[in-house]
Design an enzyme around this catalytic site. Structure first.
Site, short mmCIF file in Angstrom:
data_model
loop_
_atom_site.label_atom_id
_atom_site.label_comp_id
_atom_site.label_asym_id
_atom_site.label_seq_id
_atom_site.Cartn_x
_atom_site.Cartn_y
_atom_site.Cartn_z
CB VAL A 25 -0.97 0.03 1.21
CG1 VAL A 25 -2.01 -1.06 1.08
CG2 VAL A 25 -0.24 -0.05 2.52
CB SER A 26 0.54 4.45 -1.69
OG SER A 26 0.50 3.77 -2.91
CB THR A 27 -0.48 6.48 2.56
OG1 THR A 27 -1.81 5.98 2.58
CG2 THR A 27 -0.25 7.27 1.29
#
Length: 188
Positions: A8-10
């Protein structure tokens, strides 16, 4: 052996759904991380997954954009896997198999869409920043000292009674900030 990779990015996102799908698929080893997909260079868990994979293994991901957001990175990763004799499977895009002509076509189309999405995100973010700046929003870290405190610090500096270290401690800032503010003072 099936090896899973989830990303996931964040930190506000979670990859529980991805992990559940990888477990259902039968992945014996899963690597996961919270890291931007902009570049494969800074993703240590992805690098570990690729290094861990051996001939005959399958690297499994849930969606192609979890692996990379640029065609260059996608192809570099897949070529590295192919060189090791490792297969590549994408769960949410059935038919994704880079060993066939149709699979390669699908891989390129979906990879291009992921790269396009990334470009759109960057464009929207830039537009948002410009609009915020036009409204007077300041970006970056909030200043530790208000204008009155900066003037008092400059007065302490000019008086020369306190050392730079003592001034830094008095105002709760780093010593290099005192030097920066002092140089701002001298330039004024």
């Amino acid at each position: 052996m099936k090896i899973g990779y989830a990303r996931v990015s964040t930190t506000g996102q979670d990859y529980e759904t991805q992990l559940a799908k990888l477990n259902v698929e039968g992945c014996e080893k899963v690597f996961s991380e919270k890291q931007s997909g902009k570049s494969a260079d800074n993703r240590l868990e992805l690098q570990k997954a690729v290094e861990f994979a051996r001939e005959g293994d399958v690297l499994v991901i849930t969606k192609l954009d979890r692996l990379a957001r640029s065609m260059g990175d996608l192809w570099a990763i897949v070529r590295e896997l192919e060189a090791k004799g490792v297969a590549f499977k994408v769960l949410d895009q059935s038919g994704m198999d880079t060993s066939s002509a149709t699979g390669k076509l699908l891989f390129n189309i979906l990879g291009s869409i992921a790269e396009f999405e990334r470009d759109l995100i960057n464009a929207r973010t830039a537009e948002g920043r410009q609009a915020a700046k036009a409204k007077g929003v300041k970006f970056g870290r909030k200043e530790k000292l208000n204008a009155e405190q900066v003037e008092a610090l400059k007065a302490d500096f000019e008086a020369g009674v306190l050392s730079k270290e003592a001034i830094a401690q008095k105002y709760g800032i780093a010593r290099n900030s005192v030097y920066r503010l002092a140089s701002d003072y001298k330039a004024a």
